[in-house]
Scaffold this motif. Sequence first.
Motif, PDB file in Angstrom:
ATOM      1  N   TRP A 291     -91.058  73.101  17.074  1.00 45.65           N
ATOM      2  CA  TRP A 291     -90.053  71.583  17.044  1.00 45.65           C
ATOM      3  C   TRP A 291     -91.018  70.929  18.511  1.00 45.65           C
ATOM      4  N   ALA A 292     -91.630  69.877  18.183  1.00 45.17           N
ATOM      5  CA  ALA A 292     -92.291  68.931  19.051  1.00 45.17           C
ATOM      6  C   ALA A 292     -92.163  67.625  18.681  1.00 45.17           C
ATOM      7  N   LEU A 293     -91.672  66.945  19.583  1.00 45.15           N
ATOM      8  CA  LEU A 293     -91.412  64.929  20.007  1.00 45.15           C
ATOM      9  C   LEU A 293     -92.935  64.932  20.168  1.00 45.15           C
ATOM     10  N   LEU A 294     -93.458  64.336  18.863  1.00 44.55           N
ATOM     11  CA  LEU A 294     -94.543  63.913  18.579  1.00 44.55           C
ATOM     12  C   LEU A 294     -94.845  62.859  19.217  1.00 44.55           C
ATOM     13  N   SER A 295     -95.904  62.018  20.121  1.00 39.65           N
ATOM     14  CA  SER A 295     -96.519  60.629  20.466  1.00 39.65           C
ATOM     15  C   SER A 295     -98.051  60.711  20.886  1.00 39.65           C
ATOM     16  N   VAL A 296     -98.202  59.842  19.685  1.00 36.22           N
ATOM     17  CA  VAL A 296     -99.599  59.466  19.435  1.00 36.22           C
ATOM     18  C   VAL A 296    -100.276  58.324  19.454  1.00 36.22           C
ATOM     19  N   SER A 297    -101.247  58.243  20.018  1.00 31.41           N
ATOM     20  CA  SER A 297    -101.983  56.392  20.805  1.00 31.41           C
ATOM     21  C   SER A 297    -103.644  56.463  20.548  1.00 31.41           C
ATOM     22  N   MET A 298    -104.201  55.957  20.709  1.00 32.19           N
ATOM     23  CA  MET A 298    -105.700  56.197  20.703  1.00 32.19           C
ATOM     24  C   MET A 298    -106.479  55.865  21.202  1.00 32.19           C
ATOM     25  N   MET A 299    -107.571  56.641  21.372  1.00 31.18           N
ATOM     26  CA  MET A 299    -108.223  55.865  23.011  1.00 31.18           C
ATOM     27  C   MET A 299    -109.580  55.276  22.065  1.00 31.18           C
ATOM     28  N   LYS A 300    -109.941  54.058  22.961  1.00 29.03           N
ATOM     29  CA  LYS A 300    -111.233  53.060  22.210  1.00 29.03           C
ATOM     30  C   LYS A 300    -112.236  53.234  22.649  1.00 29.03           C
TER      31      LYS A 300
ATOM     32  N   TYR B  24    -111.136  58.782  19.974  1.00 32.92           N
ATOM     33  CA  TYR B  24    -110.269  60.021  20.324  1.00 32.92           C
ATOM     34  C   TYR B  24    -108.338  59.173  19.851  1.00 32.92           C
ATOM     35  N   PHE B  25    -107.873  60.262  19.339  1.00 27.68           N
ATOM     36  CA  PHE B  25    -106.442  59.994  18.772  1.00 27.68           C
ATOM     37  C   PHE B  25    -105.915  60.954  20.566  1.00 27.68           C
ATOM     38  N   VAL B  26    -104.908  60.092  21.407  1.00 25.41           N
ATOM     39  CA  VAL B  26    -104.367  61.376  22.512  1.00 25.41           C
ATOM     40  C   VAL B  26    -102.968  61.759  22.108  1.00 25.41           C
ATOM     41  N   SER B  27    -102.750  62.550  22.610  1.00 28.49           N
ATOM     42  CA  SER B  27    -101.473  63.371  21.937  1.00 28.49           C
ATOM     43  C   SER B  27     -99.910  63.849  23.013  1.00 28.49           C
ATOM     44  N   GLN B  28     -99.577  63.695  22.451  1.00 27.41           N
ATOM     45  CA  GLN B  28     -98.518  63.464  23.627  1.00 27.41           C
ATOM     46  C   GLN B  28     -97.412  64.779  22.817  1.00 27.41           C
ATOM     47  N   LEU B  29     -96.868  66.155  23.586  1.00 33.64           N
ATOM     48  CA  LEU B  29     -96.276  66.464  22.546  1.00 33.64           C
ATOM     49  C   LEU B  29     -95.315  67.109  23.941  1.00 33.64           C
ATOM     50  N   THR B  30     -94.032  66.992  23.303  1.00 32.49           N
ATOM     51  CA  THR B  30     -92.586  67.422  23.956  1.00 32.49           C
ATOM     52  C   THR B  30     -91.984  68.895  23.540  1.00 32.49           C
ATOM     53  N   ASN B  31     -91.488  69.920  23.643  1.00 29.96           N
ATOM     54  CA  ASN B  31     -90.585  70.878  22.835  1.00 29.96           C
ATOM     55  C   ASN B  31     -89.700  70.711  22.687  1.00 29.96           C
ATOM     56  N   ILE B  32     -89.617  70.067  21.685  1.00 25.98           N
ATOM     57  CA  ILE B  32     -87.733  70.207  21.600  1.00 25.98           C
ATOM     58  C   ILE B  32     -87.241  71.176  20.041  1.00 25.98           C
ATOM     59  N   THR B  33     -87.296  72.775  19.923  1.00 26.04           N
ATOM     60  CA  THR B  33     -87.785  73.651  19.677  1.00 26.04           C
ATOM     61  C   THR B  33     -85.251  73.599  20.087  1.00 26.04           C
ATOM     62  N   GLU B  34     -85.660  74.389  21.064  1.00 28.73           N
ATOM     63  CA  GLU B  34     -84.367  74.645  21.954  1.00 28.73           C
ATOM     64  C   GLU B  34     -83.061  73.915  21.668  1.00 28.73           C
ATOM     65  N   LYS B  35     -83.508  72.375  21.503  1.00 32.32           N
ATOM     66  CA  LYS B  35     -82.341  70.907  21.093  1.00 32.32           C
ATOM     67  C   LYS B  35     -82.256  71.339  19.370  1.00 32.32           C
ATOM     68  N   LYS B  36     -83.148  71.600  18.403  1.00 36.32           N
ATOM     69  CA  LYS B  36     -82.932  71.642  16.914  1.00 36.32           C
ATOM     70  C   LYS B  36     -82.392  72.487  16.943  1.00 36.32           C
ATOM     71  N   ASN B  37     -82.464  73.706  17.299  1.00 36.11           N
ATOM     72  CA  ASN B  37     -82.136  74.901  17.264  1.00 36.11           C
ATOM     73  C   ASN B  37     -80.529  75.000  17.089  1.00 36.11           C
ATOM     74  N   TYR B  38     -80.579  73.975  18.525  1.00 39.75           N
ATOM     75  CA  TYR B  38     -79.060  74.127  18.881  1.00 39.75           C
ATOM     76  C   TYR B  38     -78.100  73.253  18.043  1.00 39.75           C
ATOM     77  N   GLN B  39     -78.688  72.154  17.233  1.00 43.96           N
ATOM     78  CA  GLN B  39     -77.834  71.226  16.614  1.00 43.96           C
ATOM     79  C   GLN B  39     -78.035  72.291  15.616  1.00 43.96           C
ATOM     80  N   LYS B  40     -78.991  73.448  15.178  1.00 41.05           N
ATOM     81  CA  LYS B  40     -79.066  73.589  13.631  1.00 41.05           C
ATOM     82  C   LYS B  40     -77.696  74.568  13.595  1.00 41.05           C
ATOM     83  N   GLN B  41     -77.378  75.304  15.076  1.00 42.53           N
ATOM     84  CA  GLN B  41     -76.264  76.620  15.333  1.00 42.53           C
ATOM     85  C   GLN B  41     -74.553  75.563  15.196  1.00 42.53           C
TER      86      GLN B  41
END
Length: 306
Positions: A241-250, A258-275
């Motif tokens: 799971w990732a929190l994806l933020s996207v903007s564009m380079m011109k 290009y698209f500029v993508s920032q990815l924050t890993n939220i896998t643990e958070k999602k697994n905790y929420q699920k449990q």
Amino acid sequence: MKTKKLTINELLAEIADHRKEVRNYKDVLHRIKLVAKMGMWEIDVEKKEVIWSDVTREIHEAEHEYNPSIEEGINFFTKGKSRQAITQAFNKAIEQNTDYDLEVQIKTAKGNIKWTRVIGISEFKDGKCIRVYGLFQDIDQNVKYRMELERQKELFRQTFEFAPNGMALISLEGKWVQVNQQVCNMLNYTKEELSKLTFQDITHPEDLDLDLKLLEELLAGKRESYQMEKRYFDKSSNLVWALLSVSMMKDETGKPLYFVSQLTNITEKKNYQKQHLLKTKDCLTSPILYHTIFARILAIFLCFFL
């Protein structure tokens, strides 16, 4: 075919026309040199005389009709790398008949430091250098702009590479053009492996349509950026799971690069929420909890109504 003989007057008229053309060419050349901030210089090696053009004097901020000695000309170049480079190049030119083209700094007569381009051409006669001549150009603004551009590129590279979260440059077709190590760690791919894939290849099918729709809105200028929670498959097909933020380079014309993508890993958070959700569901459906809640409600009812 016979060549027509011209009269004296016709010859004089033709010569005048040629001279006019030459003057026009010289005027155009002078104007080009002014716009390009390019002057001429010449050194008579045998007489040890230096001649500067007006533009060369202007670049050096020297007085009108000033012509330096060879030593004075060399001393205009700043101490260190620039003066060493021009001295070596000039000596090599008069000794080995070589030309040179250098970018070096000078300190003008008014004490200003500026970048210049110096082109030198040696002329030999009977195995001996008799003249060195060339061009002198003010390139201070160009060099400073180039240096600032390089500084900005390095700043972007440092920010990109050492960001605490994942950073990626994505082509308009979806290819991973450039990624930092955090993305590799998150998805368990090497940079080389990712460069052969598109983000579509490793996106969960249920999240792909929304992601593509938001990218289309970005390209159409309907939004400046977007953010979404998105699922990827890593190299081992595990869900990430990732929190994806996207903007564009011109580019400077506004054309998307290009698209500029920032990815924050939220896998643990999602697994905790699920449990946590599963535990809450189990509690709510537990017979023991049901009877406990019922007993408390009955006790409150008796207190109020008895």
